[in-house]
Design a protein around this motif. Sequence first.
Motif, PDB file in Angstrom:
ATOM      1  N   ASP A 145       0.811  -1.217   0.632  1.00 55.26           N
ATOM      2  CA  ASP A 145      -0.384  -0.095   0.045  1.00 55.26           C
ATOM      3  C   ASP A 145       1.053   1.275  -0.153  1.00 55.26           C
ATOM      4  OD1 ASP A 145      -1.770   2.384   0.961  1.00 55.26           O
ATOM      5  OD2 ASP A 145      -3.318   0.493   1.483  1.00 55.26           O
ATOM      6  N   PRO A 146       0.966   2.101  -0.534  1.00 52.48           N
ATOM      7  CA  PRO A 146       1.377   3.082  -0.839  1.00 52.48           C
ATOM      8  C   PRO A 146       1.372   4.749   0.356  1.00 52.48           C
ATOM      9  CG  PRO A 146      -0.482   3.085  -2.322  1.00 52.48           C
ATOM     10  CD  PRO A 146       0.036   2.508  -2.158  1.00 52.48           C
ATOM     11  N   GLY A 147       0.255   4.450   1.055  1.00 60.17           N
ATOM     12  CA  GLY A 147      -0.351   4.649   2.539  1.00 60.17           C
ATOM     13  C   GLY A 147       0.770   3.442   3.391  1.00 60.17           C
ATOM     14  N   THR A 148       1.517   3.055   3.272  1.00 60.58           N
ATOM     15  CA  THR A 148       2.534   2.527   4.684  1.00 60.58           C
ATOM     16  C   THR A 148       3.856   3.136   4.469  1.00 60.58           C
ATOM     17  OG1 THR A 148       0.940   0.459   4.447  1.00 60.58           O
ATOM     18  CG2 THR A 148       2.653   0.181   5.281  1.00 60.58           C
ATOM     19  N   LEU A 149       4.596   2.893   5.981  1.00 62.39           N
ATOM     20  CA  LEU A 149       5.877   3.545   6.853  1.00 62.39           C
ATOM     21  C   LEU A 149       6.185   2.123   7.150  1.00 62.39           C
ATOM     22  CD1 LEU A 149       5.002   7.326   6.614  1.00 62.39           C
ATOM     23  CD2 LEU A 149       5.786   6.481   5.290  1.00 62.39           C
ATOM     24  N   ILE A 150       7.623   2.287   7.038  1.00 59.38           N
ATOM     25  CA  ILE A 150       7.857   1.145   8.066  1.00 59.38           C
ATOM     26  C   ILE A 150       8.657   1.859   8.773  1.00 59.38           C
ATOM     27  CG2 ILE A 150       9.273   0.441   6.175  1.00 59.38           C
ATOM     28  CD1 ILE A 150       9.609  -2.604   7.812  1.00 59.38           C
ATOM     29  N   LEU A 151       8.829   2.251   9.957  1.00 60.40           N
ATOM     30  CA  LEU A 151       9.899   2.739  10.864  1.00 60.40           C
ATOM     31  C   LEU A 151      11.353   2.287  11.186  1.00 60.40           C
ATOM     32  CD1 LEU A 151      10.120   6.108  12.469  1.00 60.40           C
ATOM     33  CD2 LEU A 151       9.026   4.515  14.667  1.00 60.40           C
ATOM     34  N   ALA A 155      20.801   4.082   6.329  1.00 57.34           N
ATOM     35  CA  ALA A 155      21.090   5.196   4.991  1.00 57.34           C
ATOM     36  C   ALA A 155      19.497   5.723   3.799  1.00 57.34           C
ATOM     37  CB  ALA A 155      22.153   4.505   4.082  1.00 57.34           C
ATOM     38  N   GLU A 156      18.659   4.206   4.093  1.00 59.29           N
ATOM     39  CA  GLU A 156      17.714   4.605   2.698  1.00 59.29           C
ATOM     40  C   GLU A 156      16.745   5.368   3.401  1.00 59.29           C
ATOM     41  OE1 GLU A 156      18.536   4.089  -0.336  1.00 59.29           O
ATOM     42  OE2 GLU A 156      20.134   2.843  -0.285  1.00 59.29           O
ATOM     43  N   ALA A 157      16.622   5.593   5.179  1.00 63.34           N
ATOM     44  CA  ALA A 157      15.645   6.053   5.778  1.00 63.34           C
ATOM     45  C   ALA A 157      15.539   7.341   5.621  1.00 63.34           C
ATOM     46  CB  ALA A 157      15.813   6.079   6.913  1.00 63.34           C
ATOM     47  N   THR A 158      14.044   8.159   5.481  1.00 59.44           N
ATOM     48  CA  THR A 158      13.841   9.479   5.704  1.00 59.44           C
ATOM     49  C   THR A 158      13.563  10.073   6.789  1.00 59.44           C
ATOM     50  OG1 THR A 158      13.415   9.413   2.795  1.00 59.44           O
ATOM     51  CG2 THR A 158      13.227  11.400   4.053  1.00 59.44           C
ATOM     52  N   PHE A 163       9.351  14.135   5.606  1.00 57.51           N
ATOM     53  CA  PHE A 163       8.497  13.278   4.676  1.00 57.51           C
ATOM     54  C   PHE A 163       7.236  13.509   5.162  1.00 57.51           C
ATOM     55  CE2 PHE A 163       5.614   9.392   3.622  1.00 57.51           C
ATOM     56  CZ  PHE A 163       5.870   8.612   2.363  1.00 57.51           C
ATOM     57  N   ILE A 164       6.432  14.185   5.688  1.00 57.72           N
ATOM     58  CA  ILE A 164       5.469  14.512   5.791  1.00 57.72           C
ATOM     59  C   ILE A 164       4.818  16.125   5.521  1.00 57.72           C
ATOM     60  CG2 ILE A 164       3.513  14.844   7.627  1.00 57.72           C
ATOM     61  CD1 ILE A 164       3.722  11.784   7.699  1.00 57.72           C
ATOM     62  N   LEU A 165       6.282  15.936   5.153  1.00 52.24           N
ATOM     63  CA  LEU A 165       5.812  17.745   5.208  1.00 52.24           C
ATOM     64  C   LEU A 165       5.613  18.253   2.984  1.00 52.24           C
ATOM     65  CD1 LEU A 165       8.251  19.941   7.390  1.00 52.24           C
ATOM     66  CD2 LEU A 165       5.614  19.967   7.149  1.00 52.24           C
ATOM     67  N   LYS A 198       7.730   2.672   2.301  1.00 54.09           N
ATOM     68  CA  LYS A 198       8.542   4.047   2.267  1.00 54.09           C
ATOM     69  C   LYS A 198       9.412   3.808   3.700  1.00 54.09           C
ATOM     70  CE  LYS A 198      11.238   7.567   1.615  1.00 54.09           C
ATOM     71  NZ  LYS A 198      12.181   7.994   0.397  1.00 54.09           N
ATOM     72  N   GLN A 199      10.270   3.902   3.707  1.00 50.52           N
ATOM     73  CA  GLN A 199      10.992   3.330   4.965  1.00 50.52           C
ATOM     74  C   GLN A 199      11.161   5.200   5.704  1.00 50.52           C
ATOM     75  OE1 GLN A 199      15.480   1.818   4.699  1.00 50.52           O
ATOM     76  NE2 GLN A 199      16.035   1.829   6.820  1.00 50.52           N
ATOM     77  N   VAL A 200      11.447   5.357   6.669  1.00 52.94           N
ATOM     78  CA  VAL A 200      11.477   6.624   7.411  1.00 52.94           C
ATOM     79  C   VAL A 200      12.239   6.383   8.992  1.00 52.94           C
ATOM     80  CG1 VAL A 200       9.164   7.180   6.484  1.00 52.94           C
ATOM     81  CG2 VAL A 200       8.687   6.261   7.863  1.00 52.94           C
ATOM     82  N   GLN A 201      13.262   7.039   9.225  1.00 58.44           N
ATOM     83  CA  GLN A 201      13.229   7.313  11.031  1.00 58.44           C
ATOM     84  C   GLN A 201      13.066   8.264  11.793  1.00 58.44           C
ATOM     85  OE1 GLN A 201      17.831   7.493  10.512  1.00 58.44           O
ATOM     86  NE2 GLN A 201      17.784   8.507   9.613  1.00 58.44           N
TER      87      GLN A 201
END
Length: 298
Positions: A145-151, A155-158, A163-165, A198-201
Amino acid sequence: MEPQEGARTLGESVLRPPGASGSPAPDGEERPEGGALQAAAPAGSEEDGASADGLWGLPVERAERRPECGHCSRPRKVCLCPYLPVHPLQISTHLYIIQHPAEENKVLRTVPLLAACLPPDKFTVKIGRRFSEEQDVDLATICRDPGTLILYPGAEATNLEEFILDSPVHPSTIILIDGTWSQAKDMFYKNSLFQLPKQVQLKTSICSQYVIRMQPTNRCLSTLECAAAALSILEKNHCIQETLLRPLQALCSFQLQHGAQIRLSKEYLLKNGLYPKPMPKNKRKLRKIELLMNSVKI
């Protein structure tokens, strides 16, 4: 890909129901059900052996369990209900926890506190180490799902706030991995499904308040603290973070009052010459120690 190992989903709560067997003893060890008496007769003594056999027929007094709260499943003396929200927090984001099986039976977990604070339809726990698109269809759908993030930091994490902005689509689900840092790393890189969202931190300088469990560095946060920070950003409501941290603070306070020790991070112990173990001979482990001492993220 390795075969799936015992994965299952808990939708509403991960709290152990009152009266469940195998409840943890005060020292965190599992107390055997019924406290069965075991006796061994000396070799070569038939009379003694017969006497010992007769002990099995004697009634065994069951160990009394400490009274538990029916809501938070904690002993009543250290009930956390006064620190939980009266009603589950109203959030639009679905929090999806991937939990390592070793975390399920640990006494001082933070995931049950999240379960007690969040609405059941916005909180899911899936337990396992390996997941596949064929056997875990629901998880695969969420990951695609394009609305899913993984925390997960890397190196690849935003940065989540950035990201929210910039994101044209507001995230609907965020996935967190619950386990030790080495377990989380293993699960993240050995499950191809977790490379899809999408990988976030989190970019934060705050120190963990989960002081009763050792962390690798001073900036490593518990699962509850990560969830609290992420949800407060996604929901644009800092009160969420304060509400979710309140039971964690109470849990640590109760444990410290009952004999627990403050667990300093491995980074702090190494930098101050307090690390109790000898330096490892394995080059990879030694490199990790060196990175910690130099405050380099691993």
